[in-house]
Design an enzyme around this catalytic site. Structure first.
Site, PDB file in Angstrom:
ATOM      1  N   ASN A 246       0.980  -0.959   0.427  1.00 37.17           N
ATOM      2  CA  ASN A 246       0.009  -0.116  -0.124  1.00 37.17           C
ATOM      3  C   ASN A 246       0.783   1.021  -0.342  1.00 37.17           C
ATOM      4  O   ASN A 246       1.543   1.371   1.245  1.00 37.17           O
ATOM      5  CB  ASN A 246      -0.593  -0.002   1.413  1.00 37.17           C
ATOM      6  CG  ASN A 246      -1.940  -1.529   1.127  1.00 37.17           C
ATOM      7  OD1 ASN A 246      -2.071  -1.898   0.329  1.00 37.17           O
ATOM      8  ND2 ASN A 246      -2.628  -0.928   2.190  1.00 37.17           N
TER       9      ASN A 246
ATOM     10  N   TYR B  49       1.000   5.036  -0.901  1.00 42.15           N
ATOM     11  CA  TYR B  49       0.442   6.773  -0.863  1.00 42.15           C
ATOM     12  C   TYR B  49       1.374   8.201  -0.938  1.00 42.15           C
ATOM     13  O   TYR B  49       1.450   9.266  -1.269  1.00 42.15           O
ATOM     14  CB  TYR B  49      -0.210   6.603   0.288  1.00 42.15           C
ATOM     15  CG  TYR B  49      -1.478   5.694  -0.039  1.00 42.15           C
ATOM     16  CD1 TYR B  49      -2.972   6.353  -0.198  1.00 42.15           C
ATOM     17  CD2 TYR B  49      -1.385   4.890   0.861  1.00 42.15           C
ATOM     18  CE1 TYR B  49      -3.892   5.486  -0.568  1.00 42.15           C
ATOM     19  CE2 TYR B  49      -2.685   4.146   0.942  1.00 42.15           C
ATOM     20  CZ  TYR B  49      -4.068   4.389   0.265  1.00 42.15           C
ATOM     21  OH  TYR B  49      -4.671   3.271  -0.016  1.00 42.15           O
TER      22      TYR B  49
HETATM   23  O1  IFM Z   1      -8.624   4.679   3.894  1.00 40.84           O
HETATM   24  C1  IFM Z   1      -7.586   4.209   3.964  1.00 40.84           C
HETATM   25  C2  IFM Z   1      -7.177   1.938   3.388  1.00 40.84           C
HETATM   26  O2  IFM Z   1      -8.477   2.054   4.965  1.00 40.84           O
HETATM   27  C3  IFM Z   1      -6.249   1.982   4.298  1.00 40.84           C
HETATM   28  N1  IFM Z   1      -5.166   2.611   3.874  1.00 40.84           N
HETATM   29  C4  IFM Z   1      -4.916   4.169   3.509  1.00 40.84           C
HETATM   30  C5  IFM Z   1      -5.946   4.418   2.780  1.00 40.84           C
HETATM   31  C6  IFM Z   1      -6.198   6.305   3.026  1.00 40.84           C
HETATM   32  O3  IFM Z   1      -6.357   7.100   4.032  1.00 40.84           O
END
Ligand code: IFM
Length: 455
Positions: free
Chosen positions: A292, A294
């Site tokens: 994940n 970001y």
């Molecule tokens: O919305 C969240 C998700 O539940 C987990 N990963 C990050 C996303 C954005 O904050």
């Protein structure tokens, strides 16, 4: 970049969601409350008093949403199961109506040739288990493995891709150290216990899966590369500490069977002396790793070194999303490079990547979210380059399919490629959704079209 080969034909192009963030109807059909239900219903925890009571109403609109996924050309869908719909008390009695919802979802996906990727735990622990300490209870790994087995038995014939736990770091850090997520504890001694129990839970569930089912199982880690703000040795050391805390706290046990030694120094007496012995079984438990991604963090040394004080300091001028997170696609390239070094043959999926922006309102069936198109395009180009450089990347899941309940921020942050009008529950695909459809359809060649860069 344009000379790069297209994505492979069997690349899994998907979108991701989680149960509490989209389903609504949290107590329907015999479900028990989760810790997020209780947390959101406690005043002061979530912006504006928002709750997941309705969310995107996906529990009642599932068929419509699966049809939408097909319209957008998705080949895969990552969702999570609400533990307390399946086991209202967290263990013991199985609720057939709860199970039925996910059986219907999986069947609807398969009918449309959309590959399901099922996450067992995305933060909504049954409240009944929190009464017994939740993730602090040494039995919690067995509770989790028993729950996982119920789903393996019910869906193992149709679901071939599984994730045990979403972002264990966030569970321990935000839920038990910072207190901004359910169950809202702020306790330095609890966070390490939770970390150990989550890794044990993962390892036990993987063992149960391998004993019963075909398919692949992994975990989804939030990986956030840490860079020192300057080359001053104190900043470099702070970045390394935070790298150990955020990324290696889970990567090292999974890849090496031990915690990074920095954690014992960071937590001091709060770090259990037998931590390594207790998580040794996590080694070798991954069929794949979910990434994940970001943002990155730029770290400056702080006098106190307890984990929550090692705050990242992104440059003031850096472009950011509505979360305040720096937009830095190069960080994803660095994550891939690090994994090529540490685990060269490990299959990878990007299980979440996306951005919240203050999108313009939906007008005449259109939402012009050029910033999100740029964000996705830039990160997808990095993914394609990683493939060319030798990463075994097998799929990409945009976060998120729908605007949804963004935890402590409620509905104020919109991550969806599909706009949701929460009053009418009307869904409107944003420009980014159509862009993503073209990327999927063209196996990534649409990333080279001039318009996607300059939007
Ligand atoms: O919305 C969240 C998700 O539940 C987990 N990963 C990050 C996303 C954005 O904050």
């Amino acid at each position: 970049m344009s000379a790069l080969r297209p994505f492979p034909g069997d690349f899994l192009w998907g979108a991701a969601t989680s149960a509490y963030q989209i389903e609504g109807s949290p107590l329907a059909d015999g479900a028990g409350p989760s810790i997020w239900h209780q947390f959101a219903h406690t005043p002061g925890h979530v912006r504006g008093g928002d709750t997941g009571d309705v969310a995107c109403d996906h529990y009642r609109r599932m068929a419509e949403d699966v049809a939408l996924m097909a319209r957008l050309g998705l080949r895969a869908y990552r969702f999570s199961v609400s533990w307390s719909r399946i086991l209202p008390q967290g263990r013991g009695h199985v609720n057939p109506a709860g199970l039925g919802f996910y059986e219907r979802l999986v069947d609807a996906l398969l009918e449309r040739d959309i590959v399901p990727l099922l996450t067992l735990y995305h933060w909504d622990l049954p409240a009944a288990l929190d009464m017994y300490g939740g993730w602090l209870n040494p039995d919690s790994p067995h509770w989790f493995a028993d729950y996982a087995e119920v789903l393996f038995r019910a869906l193992g014939d149709r679901v071939r891709l599984w994730i045990t736990i979403n972002e264990p770091w966030v569970v321990a850090h935000c839920g038990y150290l910072q207190g901004v997520h359910a169950p809202g504890h702020r306790n330095l001694y609890q966070a390490p216990m939770v970390s150990i129990h989550l890794l044990q839970s993962h390892a036990l569930a993987v063992a149960a899966f391998r004993a019963c089912c075909d398919g692949r199982i992994g975990i989804a880690l939030n990986l956030e590369p840490q860079y020192p703000a300057t080359q001053h040795p104190a900043d470099v050391a702070a970045a390394q500490r935070r790298e150990a805390y955020v990324n290696r706290q889970y990567l090292d046990p999974l890849l090496l069977g031990r915690y990074p030694p920095e954690l014992a120094r960071l937590f001091g007496e709060a770090w259990p002396r037998d931590a390594d012995a207790r998580i040794a079984t996590a080694r070798g438990s991954l069929d794949f790793l979910g990434i994940n991604y970001y943002t990155r963090a730029v770290v400056r040394a702080e006098p106190r070194s307890v984990p929550e004080r090692a705050a990242p300091v992104p440059p003031a001028s850096a472009p950011r999303t509505a979360m305040g997170w720096e937009i830095h696609p190069q960080g994803l390239a660095d994550v891939f490079a690090e994994l090529r070094h540490r685990a060269p043959t490990l299959p990878l999926y990007i299980t979440e990547n996306g951005a919240a922006f203050d999108d313009p309102p939906a007008a005449h069936g259109l939402v012009d979210d050029g910033a999100r198109v740029r964000y996705l395009g830039d990160h997808l180009r990095v993914a394609r380059a990683a493939l060319a450089a030798g990463s075994d990347l097998r799929g990409y899941f945009v976060w998120s399919l729908l605007d949804n309940f963004e935890w402590q921020h409620g509905y104020s942050r919109r991550f969806g490629i599909v706009h949701v009008d929460f009053a009418s529950q009307r869904r409107t695909p944003k420009h980014s959704a159509w862009f993503y459809r073209d990327v999927i359809h063209s196996h990534g060649r649409a990333l080279d079209e001039a318009g996607t860069r300059g939007l």
